[in-house]
Write a protein that holds these residues in place. Structure first.
Motif, PDB file in Angstrom:
ATOM      1  N   SER A 257       0.824  -1.214   0.000  1.00 48.88           N
ATOM      2  CA  SER A 257       0.000   0.000   0.000  1.00 48.88           C
ATOM      3  C   SER A 257       0.853   1.257   0.000  1.00 48.88           C
ATOM      4  CB  SER A 257      -0.936   0.002   1.215  1.00 48.88           C
ATOM      5  OG  SER A 257      -1.829  -1.088   1.171  1.00 48.88           O
ATOM      6  N   SER A 258       2.007   1.190   0.659  1.00 55.00           N
ATOM      7  CA  SER A 258       2.866   2.369   0.736  1.00 55.00           C
ATOM      8  C   SER A 258       3.477   2.721  -0.606  1.00 55.00           C
ATOM      9  CB  SER A 258       3.977   2.146   1.770  1.00 55.00           C
ATOM     10  OG  SER A 258       4.921   1.189   1.318  1.00 55.00           O
ATOM     11  N   LEU A 259       3.589   1.752  -1.502  1.00 54.34           N
ATOM     12  CA  LEU A 259       4.071   2.025  -2.855  1.00 54.34           C
ATOM     13  C   LEU A 259       2.930   2.526  -3.733  1.00 54.34           C
ATOM     14  CD1 LEU A 259       6.451  -1.029  -3.462  1.00 54.34           C
ATOM     15  CD2 LEU A 259       7.078   1.296  -2.810  1.00 54.34           C
ATOM     16  N   GLU A 260       1.784   1.891  -3.617  1.00 52.91           N
ATOM     17  CA  GLU A 260       0.635   2.289  -4.415  1.00 52.91           C
ATOM     18  C   GLU A 260       0.133   3.671  -4.021  1.00 52.91           C
ATOM     19  OE1 GLU A 260      -2.092   2.068  -7.419  1.00 52.91           O
ATOM     20  OE2 GLU A 260      -0.445   0.661  -6.993  1.00 52.91           O
ATOM     21  N   THR A 261       0.196   3.967  -2.713  1.00 55.08           N
ATOM     22  CA  THR A 261      -0.247   5.267  -2.187  1.00 55.08           C
ATOM     23  C   THR A 261       0.855   5.812  -1.299  1.00 55.08           C
ATOM     24  OG1 THR A 261      -2.510   4.393  -2.160  1.00 55.08           O
ATOM     25  CG2 THR A 261      -2.129   6.481  -1.027  1.00 55.08           C
ATOM     26  N   PRO A 262       1.872   6.473  -1.875  1.00 57.61           N
ATOM     27  CA  PRO A 262       3.053   6.865  -1.088  1.00 57.61           C
ATOM     28  C   PRO A 262       2.830   8.019  -0.132  1.00 57.61           C
ATOM     29  CG  PRO A 262       3.277   7.597  -3.359  1.00 57.61           C
ATOM     30  CD  PRO A 262       2.051   6.744  -3.312  1.00 57.61           C
ATOM     31  N   ALA A 263       1.684   8.714  -0.215  1.00 55.53           N
ATOM     32  CA  ALA A 263       1.417   9.826   0.692  1.00 55.53           C
ATOM     33  C   ALA A 263       0.003   9.691   1.249  1.00 55.53           C
ATOM     34  CB  ALA A 263       1.564  11.165  -0.021  1.00 55.53           C
ATOM     35  N   MET A 264      -0.110   9.744   2.584  1.00 55.58           N
ATOM     36  CA  MET A 264      -1.405   9.705   3.259  1.00 55.58           C
ATOM     37  C   MET A 264      -1.353  10.653   4.452  1.00 55.58           C
ATOM     38  SD  MET A 264      -2.300   5.613   3.355  1.00 55.58           S
ATOM     39  CE  MET A 264      -3.994   5.914   3.907  1.00 55.58           C
ATOM     40  N   LEU A 265      -2.493  11.262   4.776  1.00 61.05           N
ATOM     41  CA  LEU A 265      -2.590  12.167   5.922  1.00 61.05           C
ATOM     42  C   LEU A 265      -3.710  11.716   6.853  1.00 61.05           C
ATOM     43  CD1 LEU A 265      -2.340  15.658   4.143  1.00 61.05           C
ATOM     44  CD2 LEU A 265      -0.477  14.278   5.083  1.00 61.05           C
ATOM     45  N   GLN A 266      -3.655  12.167   8.084  1.00 60.10           N
ATOM     46  CA  GLN A 266      -4.725  11.936   9.051  1.00 60.10           C
ATOM     47  C   GLN A 266      -4.877  13.159   9.930  1.00 60.10           C
ATOM     48  OE1 GLN A 266      -4.836   8.117  11.043  1.00 60.10           O
ATOM     49  NE2 GLN A 266      -5.648   8.995  12.932  1.00 60.10           N
ATOM     50  N   VAL A 267      -6.105  13.625  10.108  1.00 61.08           N
ATOM     51  CA  VAL A 267      -6.411  14.734  11.009  1.00 61.08           C
ATOM     52  C   VAL A 267      -7.236  14.168  12.161  1.00 61.08           C
ATOM     53  CG1 VAL A 267      -7.483  16.989  11.278  1.00 61.08           C
ATOM     54  CG2 VAL A 267      -6.395  16.382   9.103  1.00 61.08           C
ATOM     55  N   THR A 268      -6.672  14.220  13.373  1.00 56.74           N
ATOM     56  CA  THR A 268      -7.343  13.705  14.563  1.00 56.74           C
ATOM     57  C   THR A 268      -7.640  14.873  15.489  1.00 56.74           C
ATOM     58  OG1 THR A 268      -6.098  11.631  14.373  1.00 56.74           O
ATOM     59  CG2 THR A 268      -7.221  12.062  16.464  1.00 56.74           C
ATOM     60  N   VAL A 269      -8.916  15.137  15.725  1.00 58.41           N
ATOM     61  CA  VAL A 269      -9.340  16.268  16.546  1.00 58.41           C
ATOM     62  C   VAL A 269      -9.631  15.782  17.961  1.00 58.41           C
ATOM     63  CG1 VAL A 269     -11.002  18.142  16.822  1.00 58.41           C
ATOM     64  CG2 VAL A 269     -10.295  17.423  14.524  1.00 58.41           C
ATOM     65  N   PHE A 270      -9.089  16.483  18.956  1.00 59.27           N
ATOM     66  CA  PHE A 270      -9.315  16.163  20.362  1.00 59.27           C
ATOM     67  C   PHE A 270     -10.511  16.968  20.880  1.00 59.27           C
ATOM     68  CE2 PHE A 270      -5.339  14.322  19.569  1.00 59.27           C
ATOM     69  CZ  PHE A 270      -4.955  13.516  20.631  1.00 59.27           C
ATOM     70  N   SER A 271     -11.029  16.571  22.041  1.00 57.80           N
ATOM     71  CA  SER A 271     -12.250  17.194  22.563  1.00 57.80           C
ATOM     72  C   SER A 271     -12.064  18.671  22.879  1.00 57.80           C
ATOM     73  CB  SER A 271     -12.724  16.452  23.819  1.00 57.80           C
ATOM     74  OG  SER A 271     -11.745  16.511  24.850  1.00 57.80           O
ATOM     75  N   CYS A 272     -10.827  19.106  23.093  1.00 60.54           N
ATOM     76  CA  CYS A 272     -10.553  20.511  23.391  1.00 60.54           C
ATOM     77  C   CYS A 272     -10.549  21.378  22.134  1.00 60.54           C
ATOM     78  CB  CYS A 272      -9.200  20.626  24.092  1.00 60.54           C
ATOM     79  SG  CYS A 272      -7.819  19.965  23.115  1.00 60.54           S
TER      80      CYS A 272
END
Length: 440
Positions: free
Chosen positions: A133-148
């Motif tokens: 997967s890292s070759l097929e999709t070499p860039a990925m992001l994640q946005v994790t929002v906290f309760s604050c």
């Protein structure tokens, strides 16, 4: 701690960046076997957007991703291996970049703003693709929002695409648009094989075989025989000043923070790991060659622009000789940072790639993140409070050490080490000597 994933959305360039599907070649630095890994890291942001207190971090970041991908469209491509084993990038219409949306039901303050990234759950704050997967999709992001309202921007980026400075150009371009700019200031430059290609014919004038090993059966990132633990330690400026003063007193020479602290940590690592006295040990660090190479690389060059520099010794020499001599080894290694070294490194990769090029065994990697611009990426919430890696395989070292920036309000900086579990107690004892000024 539960990280709740709402889903993954694919984002595409806002306008078509090319007319025909095509292949982009990578440089020999991009194709360094030691960089055939996905690197994952986190930026931690406070809760308040200065201009828009109710702003949704996911919405803000993804709204500027599509226009940024017009210029950085290679991040939507797929890495594939050629018949000679080297990677190249395939770009096709309709490709995009995945972004994971997630949340955590607690405040950042309750988890110390992730200043101590030892908890296992932080691994869930960035995408973690498998090898294919890292070759097929070499860039990925994640946005994790906290309760604050604070959030973490997690990145998973195949190292063949770029180094830390190259990635920062991309993120700063996004951040400029998020803060209201109408266009990015620095246009990215891809021209990798022309700018950092081998000479014709290749000429290896620097004795690369003294620091590099040829063994395609050896992998520096093979599974370890025991767990490797991630630990953070604080380093106060006062402690570092006292260490450097001690080295001046002992040797009559001045050493930089990187040289002085690197020598201290290298010795502590060799001692704590109980490496055999007759074993060759190496200290390796990546150095930016964008201005070193001739002609200098354009400012917008965002490929891998660093090469590994080595210092090496026998383990018992590191333990028995005065620490200033170890600092001197590191200092002298900087003399290798020349255009000829870079060109010889590239040409060595050209001639010997299929033989398997690594730094060998017992390689201690050291990477200084304090000046890479990671902390400057501001989407409207100010720069990140904390920046740190959650991957560890880098520059041929399975147990690297990172110098990480604190926020401007804190004294000194952090050192993140990776060590086998059995070595951690002894290493902590060595780190106590730094704060108590027991340098011998």
């Amino acid at each position: 701690m539960e990280v709740n994933v709402a889903g993954t959305t694919i984002f595409y360039p806002s306008t078509s960046p090319f007319n025909e599907d095509h292949i982009l070649p990578l440089s020999h630095l991009d194709n360094d076997r030691n960089l055939a890994v996905t690197f994952r890291y986190l930026r931690v942001y406070a809760a308040t957007n200065i201009n828009n207190p109710t702003a949704d971090p996911f919405q803000v970041i993804t709204s500027v991703l599509s226009p940024t991908l017009v210029d950085y469209y290679p991040l939507t491509g797929s890495l594939r291996r050629r018949t000679d084993g080297r990677l190249e990038l395939h770009c096709a219409a309709g490709d995009g970049l995945p972004v994971v949306r997630a949340s955590v039901d607690c405040t950042l303050e309750s988890v110390g703003y992730l200043n101590d990234p030892s908890a296992d759950w932080i691994e869930k704050l960035a995408p973690n693709p498998d090898h294919d997967s890292s070759l097929e999709t070499p860039a990925m992001l994640q946005v994790t929002v906290f309760s604050c309202g604070g959030f973490v921007l997690g990145t998973a980026l195949h190292h063949a695409m770029c180094d830390g400075m190259g990635a920062t150009l991309f993120f700063n371009s996004m951040a400029e648009l998020a803060r209201g700019e109408t266009r990015i200031k620095v246009k990215p430059v891809w021209d990798r094989t022309t700018l950092l290609g081998p000479r014709n014919p290749p000429i290896v004038e620097f004795p690369m075989e003294e620091v590099l090993c040829l063994d395609k059966e050896f992998s520096p990132y093979a599974a370890e025989d025991e767990p490797v633990i991630r630990q953070c330690f604080e380093v106060k400026e006062k402690w570092l000043d006292l260490l450097k003063a001690f080295l001046v007193q002992q040797s009559g020479s001045n050493y930089t923070s990187f040289e002085a602290l690197g020598a201290f940590l290298w010795r502590a690592r060799v001692k704590a790991s109980r490496i055999a006295g007759d074993e060759k040990v190496k200290y390796v660090y990546a150095t930016n060659i964008r201005r070193t190479v001739q002609p200098p690389l354009p400012f917008g060059y965002w490929g891998n622009g660093c090469v590994p520099i080595f210092a090496q010794a026998i383990a018992k020499e590191i333990l028995e000789k005065p620490i200033w001599e170890t600092a001197e080894l590191i200092k002298k290694s900087k003399g290798s940072i020349t255009n000829e070294y870079v060109r010889s490194f590239v040409d060595f990769q050209e001639v010997n790639y299929e033989k398997g090029i690594t730094g060998g065994k017992e390689v201690s990697g050291f990477t200084d993140w304090r000046h890479l611009g990671h902390s400057s990426v501001d989407f409207g919430w100010g720069g990140p409070l904390t920046v740190f890696p959650i991957s560890r395989y880098i520059i041929g070292s399975p147990e690297p050490t990172f110098f990480l920036p604190y926020s401007a309000a804190k004294d000194g900086f952090k050192v993140m080490v990776h060590l086998k579990k059995s070595a951690i107690p002894a290493f902590k004892d060595e780190m106590e000597k730094l704060s108590t000024q027991h340098f011998n």
